[in-house]
Design a protein around this motif. Structure first.
Motif, PDB file in Angstrom:
ATOM      1  N   SER A 228      -7.463  23.014  15.013  1.00 13.39           N
ATOM      2  CA  SER A 228      -7.505  21.589  15.399  1.00 13.39           C
ATOM      3  C   SER A 228      -6.128  20.979  15.626  1.00 13.39           C
ATOM      4  CB  SER A 228      -8.222  20.782  14.316  1.00 13.39           C
ATOM      5  OG  SER A 228      -7.469  20.784  13.108  1.00 13.39           O
ATOM      6  N   LYS A 229      -5.067  21.637  15.094  1.00 10.68           N
ATOM      7  CA  LYS A 229      -3.705  21.087  15.138  1.00 10.68           C
ATOM      8  C   LYS A 229      -3.646  19.711  14.483  1.00 10.68           C
ATOM      9  CE  LYS A 229      -2.091  23.847  19.016  1.00 10.68           C
ATOM     10  NZ  LYS A 229      -1.388  23.876  20.315  1.00 10.68           N
ATOM     11  N   LYS A 230      -4.335  19.607  13.334  1.00 13.40           N
ATOM     12  CA  LYS A 230      -4.356  18.369  12.554  1.00 13.40           C
ATOM     13  C   LYS A 230      -3.810  18.631  11.153  1.00 13.40           C
ATOM     14  CE  LYS A 230      -8.406  15.977  14.547  1.00 13.40           C
ATOM     15  NZ  LYS A 230      -7.824  14.637  14.730  1.00 13.40           N
ATOM     16  N   PHE A 231      -2.848  17.811  10.738  1.00 13.55           N
ATOM     17  CA  PHE A 231      -2.463  17.743   9.340  1.00 13.55           C
ATOM     18  C   PHE A 231      -3.355  16.698   8.665  1.00 13.55           C
ATOM     19  CE2 PHE A 231       1.613  19.003  11.314  1.00 13.55           C
ATOM     20  CZ  PHE A 231       1.887  20.155  10.581  1.00 13.55           C
ATOM     21  N   LEU A 232      -3.595  16.901   7.354  1.00  4.63           N
ATOM     22  CA  LEU A 232      -4.424  15.964   6.595  1.00  4.63           C
ATOM     23  C   LEU A 232      -3.745  15.648   5.271  1.00  4.63           C
ATOM     24  CD1 LEU A 232      -7.137  14.422   6.042  1.00  4.63           C
ATOM     25  CD2 LEU A 232      -7.971  16.560   5.030  1.00  4.63           C
ATOM     26  N   ALA A 233      -3.814  14.377   4.861  1.00  5.91           N
ATOM     27  CA  ALA A 233      -3.376  13.941   3.537  1.00  5.91           C
ATOM     28  C   ALA A 233      -4.398  12.933   3.018  1.00  5.91           C
ATOM     29  CB  ALA A 233      -1.989  13.316   3.591  1.00  5.91           C
ATOM     30  N   VAL A 234      -4.717  13.019   1.734  1.00  5.41           N
ATOM     31  CA  VAL A 234      -5.757  12.167   1.133  1.00  5.41           C
ATOM     32  C   VAL A 234      -5.229  11.593  -0.175  1.00  5.41           C
ATOM     33  CG1 VAL A 234      -8.102  12.079   0.199  1.00  5.41           C
ATOM     34  CG2 VAL A 234      -7.591  13.586   2.152  1.00  5.41           C
ATOM     35  N   GLY A 235      -5.468  10.298  -0.416  1.00  5.19           N
ATOM     36  CA  GLY A 235      -5.104   9.728  -1.710  1.00  5.19           C
ATOM     37  C   GLY A 235      -5.021   8.221  -1.676  1.00  5.19           C
ATOM     38  N   ARG A 236      -4.940   7.630  -2.863  1.00  6.01           N
ATOM     39  CA  ARG A 236      -4.855   6.180  -2.982  1.00  6.01           C
ATOM     40  C   ARG A 236      -3.464   5.707  -2.567  1.00  6.01           C
ATOM     41  NH1 ARG A 236      -7.994   2.581  -5.025  1.00  6.01           N
ATOM     42  NH2 ARG A 236      -9.367   4.164  -5.928  1.00  6.01           N
ATOM     43  N   PHE A 237      -3.409   4.567  -1.908  1.00  6.36           N
ATOM     44  CA  PHE A 237      -2.139   4.021  -1.433  1.00  6.36           C
ATOM     45  C   PHE A 237      -1.490   3.169  -2.518  1.00  6.36           C
ATOM     46  CE2 PHE A 237      -3.997   3.916   3.164  1.00  6.36           C
ATOM     47  CZ  PHE A 237      -3.976   5.307   3.199  1.00  6.36           C
ATOM     48  N   GLY A 267      -7.315   7.082   2.887  1.00  7.76           N
ATOM     49  CA  GLY A 267      -7.090   6.382   1.631  1.00  7.76           C
ATOM     50  C   GLY A 267      -7.056   4.881   1.824  1.00  7.76           C
ATOM     51  N   GLU A 268      -6.899   4.173   0.724  1.00  6.00           N
ATOM     52  CA  GLU A 268      -6.821   2.717   0.712  1.00  6.00           C
ATOM     53  C   GLU A 268      -5.915   2.290  -0.434  1.00  6.00           C
ATOM     54  OE1 GLU A 268     -10.812   1.367   0.206  1.00  6.00           O
ATOM     55  OE2 GLU A 268     -11.505   2.158   2.125  1.00  6.00           O
ATOM     56  N   GLY A 269      -5.347   1.089  -0.336  1.00  7.77           N
ATOM     57  CA  GLY A 269      -4.532   0.595  -1.435  1.00  7.77           C
ATOM     58  C   GLY A 269      -3.448  -0.349  -0.980  1.00  7.77           C
ATOM     59  N   VAL A 270      -2.593  -0.723  -1.931  1.00  8.64           N
ATOM     60  CA  VAL A 270      -1.652  -1.818  -1.720  1.00  8.64           C
ATOM     61  C   VAL A 270      -0.572  -1.497  -0.700  1.00  8.64           C
ATOM     62  CG1 VAL A 270      -2.026  -2.801  -4.016  1.00  8.64           C
ATOM     63  CG2 VAL A 270      -0.266  -1.041  -3.695  1.00  8.64           C
ATOM     64  N   GLU A 271      -0.279  -0.231  -0.450  1.00  2.00           N
ATOM     65  CA  GLU A 271       0.810   0.102   0.471  1.00  2.00           C
ATOM     66  C   GLU A 271       0.337   0.350   1.906  1.00  2.00           C
ATOM     67  OE1 GLU A 271       3.487   3.141  -0.958  1.00  2.00           O
ATOM     68  OE2 GLU A 271       4.630   1.593  -1.999  1.00  2.00           O
ATOM     69  N   GLU A 272      -0.931   0.068   2.190  1.00  2.00           N
ATOM     70  CA  GLU A 272      -1.443   0.358   3.534  1.00  2.00           C
ATOM     71  C   GLU A 272      -0.662  -0.394   4.613  1.00  2.00           C
ATOM     72  OE1 GLU A 272      -5.586   0.170   6.149  1.00  2.00           O
ATOM     73  OE2 GLU A 272      -5.662   0.177   3.952  1.00  2.00           O
ATOM     74  N   SER A 273      -0.338  -1.661   4.369  1.00  2.00           N
ATOM     75  CA  SER A 273       0.390  -2.429   5.384  1.00  2.00           C
ATOM     76  C   SER A 273       1.769  -1.825   5.638  1.00  2.00           C
ATOM     77  CB  SER A 273       0.526  -3.891   4.951  1.00  2.00           C
ATOM     78  OG  SER A 273       1.219  -3.994   3.722  1.00  2.00           O
ATOM     79  N   LEU A 274       2.410  -1.306   4.587  1.00  2.00           N
ATOM     80  CA  LEU A 274       3.703  -0.650   4.750  1.00  2.00           C
ATOM     81  C   LEU A 274       3.585   0.570   5.657  1.00  2.00           C
ATOM     82  CD1 LEU A 274       6.672   0.014   4.036  1.00  2.00           C
ATOM     83  CD2 LEU A 274       5.797   1.187   1.995  1.00  2.00           C
ATOM     84  N   TYR A 275       2.551   1.382   5.428  1.00  2.00           N
ATOM     85  CA  TYR A 275       2.375   2.592   6.235  1.00  2.00           C
ATOM     86  C   TYR A 275       2.093   2.244   7.694  1.00  2.00           C
ATOM     87  CZ  TYR A 275       1.660   4.546   1.542  1.00  2.00           C
ATOM     88  OH  TYR A 275       1.785   4.893   0.230  1.00  2.00           O
ATOM     89  N   ARG A 276       1.263   1.243   7.907  1.00  2.00           N
ATOM     90  CA  ARG A 276       0.937   0.862   9.282  1.00  2.00           C
ATOM     91  C   ARG A 276       2.180   0.317  10.005  1.00  2.00           C
ATOM     92  NH1 ARG A 276      -4.272   1.324  10.535  1.00  2.00           N
ATOM     93  NH2 ARG A 276      -5.835   1.377   8.858  1.00  2.00           N
ATOM     94  N   GLN A 277       3.009  -0.416   9.269  1.00  2.00           N
ATOM     95  CA  GLN A 277       4.239  -0.925   9.854  1.00  2.00           C
ATOM     96  C   GLN A 277       5.169   0.235  10.235  1.00  2.00           C
ATOM     97  OE1 GLN A 277       6.367  -3.718   7.385  1.00  2.00           O
ATOM     98  NE2 GLN A 277       8.247  -3.525   8.570  1.00  2.00           N
ATOM     99  N   MET A 278       5.282   1.230   9.360  1.00  2.00           N
ATOM    100  CA  MET A 278       6.130   2.393   9.656  1.00  2.00           C
ATOM    101  C   MET A 278       5.621   3.134  10.884  1.00  2.00           C
ATOM    102  SD  MET A 278       6.774   3.917   5.806  1.00  2.00           S
ATOM    103  CE  MET A 278       7.771   5.280   6.432  1.00  2.00           C
ATOM    104  N   ILE A 279       4.309   3.298  10.980  1.00  2.00           N
ATOM    105  CA  ILE A 279       3.723   3.997  12.122  1.00  2.00           C
ATOM    106  C   ILE A 279       4.045   3.265  13.422  1.00  2.00           C
ATOM    107  CG2 ILE A 279       1.514   4.623  13.204  1.00  2.00           C
ATOM    108  CD1 ILE A 279       0.461   5.116  10.305  1.00  2.00           C
ATOM    109  N   ARG A 280       3.972   1.929  13.393  1.00  2.00           N
ATOM    110  CA  ARG A 280       4.307   1.138  14.593  1.00  2.00           C
ATOM    111  C   ARG A 280       5.786   1.277  14.946  1.00  2.00           C
ATOM    112  NH1 ARG A 280       0.845  -2.623  12.051  1.00  2.00           N
ATOM    113  NH2 ARG A 280       2.661  -3.768  11.236  1.00  2.00           N
TER     114      ARG A 280
END
Length: 398
Positions: A228-237, A267-280
Motif C-alpha cells: 500500500s506504501k502507507k505508514f501508520l501510527a496510532v495513539g492518543r494526542f 487518534g484524538e486529543g489535545v495536540e490535534e490542532s498542533l499536528y494539523r497546523q504542522m501538516i499545513r
C-alpha cells in the motif's frame, strides 16, 4: 439394611476482584487492556470495575464489555474543606522542595496529598464490595490504594503501573516527577504486589515488582499485503507522549526523497490542532491524513505497510503487538520496552532524533517485507491472552 448417602454440593463462591480505574468508558490503550483482562478474569471470578467515569458515559459496547458479566460502580471524591486543602498544599510544597524525603515525611505527605474526607470516601466504597483482590490501575490510583490498606483487612492489594519508570519519575516527566519518586516507592512497597510492564522498569524500582506483559487485546483483521506504501501510527494526542510532532517533521524530510508514500495517523486529543497546523505548514495535506479513533482499528493495520512508533516514552507499546499481529514491520524509537518486545526485529532510531527517524522511514521502504512480516507474526505469539491470564491468575491465587 442399606443406608443411603446423600452428597450435597455446596455452591462454589468465586473470589471477588475489583479494578479501581480512572476511566473505562472512554478510548485509550489502558482502558482497552483493562477491559480485556477484566473480561478474561470474569470467566472464573466475580469482577467489579469501580470507575471515576460519570454514570451517563456507561457504554458496555465499548471494548465489547457486554460480552461478560462485569459489575460497575461509579465513584467520585467529595470536595475537601478549603482550609484543610490550603494547609495540605503548604506541606506538599515543603515536602517536594525542602524536607528530607524519609518514610515518616512521606507518610505525612500521603495524608496531605490525600485528605481524610477523600480517603475515607474511597475506603467506604471499597469496603462495600468485600473484595478478595483490588487492583489499582495506574500509578496514582495504586498509591491511593496503598493509603487505604490499613482499613481493607485481608484484601490483597495490587498496583498495576502502565507508565514507564522514566515517564513517571524522569527529569522531563509530565506525570509525577523526580521529586516524588521516593514517596511513590514508599507507598507502592506497601502493596502486596506491584505489576510493571517490562523487565527494564522492574530493575529500576527499589523494591520487588512483578512483570506481566500486556496481551494482544484485539482480534486481528486481514493480514497486510505489504503493497500500500502507507505508514501508520496510532495513539492518543496527549502532550508530547506519542511523538507525532517528531513523526510529522521526519516524514517531511522523508518526502524530499520519496514521492509516493503516505502517512495515516489515527487518534484524538489535545495536540490535534498542533499536528494539523504542522501538516499545513509543511504542505503535506495530500500525504498525511489524521483519522479519529475507531472500534475497527484493524482495517488501518490491514491497509498499512509499515507501522511507526515515535513515542518519547511507553510503559508498554501495545500498538507494536497489534501491528505485528497484522504482519507489519516496525520503525520505533529506541525505547527499552520496544526493544524488550521486539528484540532486533525493529528498525530503531534514537529517541527524539528526527533525522534518524527520517532515515529509518526510508530504510523501511527497502527491506524484505515478506520476510519481516513472517517474523512479526512469530513475535506476537508471546503475547497470547491465555498465556498472560495464567500469570494474572497465579498472582491472584498465590
Amino acid at each position: 439394611m442399606f443406608c443411603s448417602l446423600i452428597f450435597v454440593t455446596l455452591p462454589f463462591e468465586m473470589k471477588k476482584i475489583c479494578f479501581l480505574v480512572d476511566s473505562i468508558f472512554s478510548f485509550g490503550g489502558v482502558q482497552r487492556v483493562t477491559a480485556v483482562i477484566a473480561k478474561a478474569l470474569a470467566k472464573n471470578y466475580d469482577v467489579t470495575i469501580v470507575t471515576f467515569d460519570a454514570p451517563s458515559t456507561k457504554d458496555t459496547t465499548l471494548y465489547k464489555l457486554e460480552e461478560t458479566d462485569i459489575h460497575y460502580r461509579f465513584f467520585q471524591f467529595p470536595k475537601s474543606n478549603h482550609l484543610k486543602w490550603k494547609c495540605s498544599k503548604i506541606y506538599s510544597a515543603l515536602y517536594r522542595k525542602i524536607l528530607p524525603q524519609t518514610q515518616l515525611t512521606s507518610k505525612w505527605y500521603s495524608h496531605s496529598s490525600f485528605l481524610s474526607e477523600k480517603r475515607n470516601a474511597l475506603i467506604q466504597e471499597l469496603q462495600k464490595g468485600n473484595y478478595n483482590v483490588i487492583i489499582g490501575v495506574h500509578a496514582p490510583l495504586a498509591v491511593r490504594l496503598a493509603a487505604c490498606k490499613p482499613y481493607l483487612g485481608e484484601t490483597k492489594l495490587i498496583g498495576w503501573i502502565h507508565n514507564s519508570y522514566e515517564a513517571l519519575f524522569g527529569e522531563k516527566s509530565l506525570y509525577v516527577g523526580s521529586e516524588l519518586r521516593k514517596y511513590y516507592e514508599y507507598q507502592l512497597e506497601k502493596l502486596h504486589h506491584t505489576i510493571v510492564l517490562c523487565q527494564y522498569d522492574a530493575r529500576r524500582y527499589h523494591f520487588p515488582t512483578t512483570v506481566i506483559y500486556n496481551p494482544l487485546t484485539l482480534t486481528p483483521g486481514n493480514l497486510s499485503t505489504g503493497n500500500s506504501k502507507k505508514f501508520l501510527a496510532v495513539g492518543r494526542f496527549s502532550r508530547q507522549h506519542k511523538g507525532f510532532d517528531l513523526l510529522i517533521k521526519a516524514f517531511h524530510l522523508f518526502t524530499q526523497q520519496q514521492q509516493e508514500w503516505t502517512l495515516d495517523i489515527v487518534g484524538e486529543g489535545v495536540e490535534e490542532s498542533l499536528y494539523r497546523q504542522m501538516i499545513r505548514e509543511y504542505g503535506l495535506q495530500d500525504r498525511i491524513t489524521i483519522h479519529p479513533f475507531t472500534d475497527h482499528i484493524q482495517s488501518y493495520y490491514s491497509n498499512a505497510q509499515i507501522y511507526v512508533l515515535s513515542s518519547r516514552w511507553e510503559g508498554f507499546g501495545l500498538v507494536l503487538v497489534e501491528a505485528m499481529a497484522h504482519g507489519l514491520p516496525i520503525v520505533s524509537s529506541d525505547l527499552p520496552t520496544s526493544k524488550e518486545i521486539m528484540g532486533d526485529f525493529g528498525l530503531y532510531f534514537e529517541n527524539e532524533n528526527v533525522e534518524q527517524l527520517a532515515q529509518q522511514l526510508n530504510a523501511a521502504t527497502q527491506l524484505d517485507w515478506q520476510k519481516k512480516s513472517q517474523e512479526a507474526l512469530e513475535i506476537t505469539k508471546r503475547f497470547d491472552l491465555d498465556t498472560i491470564i495464567q500469570q494474572w491468575e497465579k498472582l491472584i491465587e498465590g
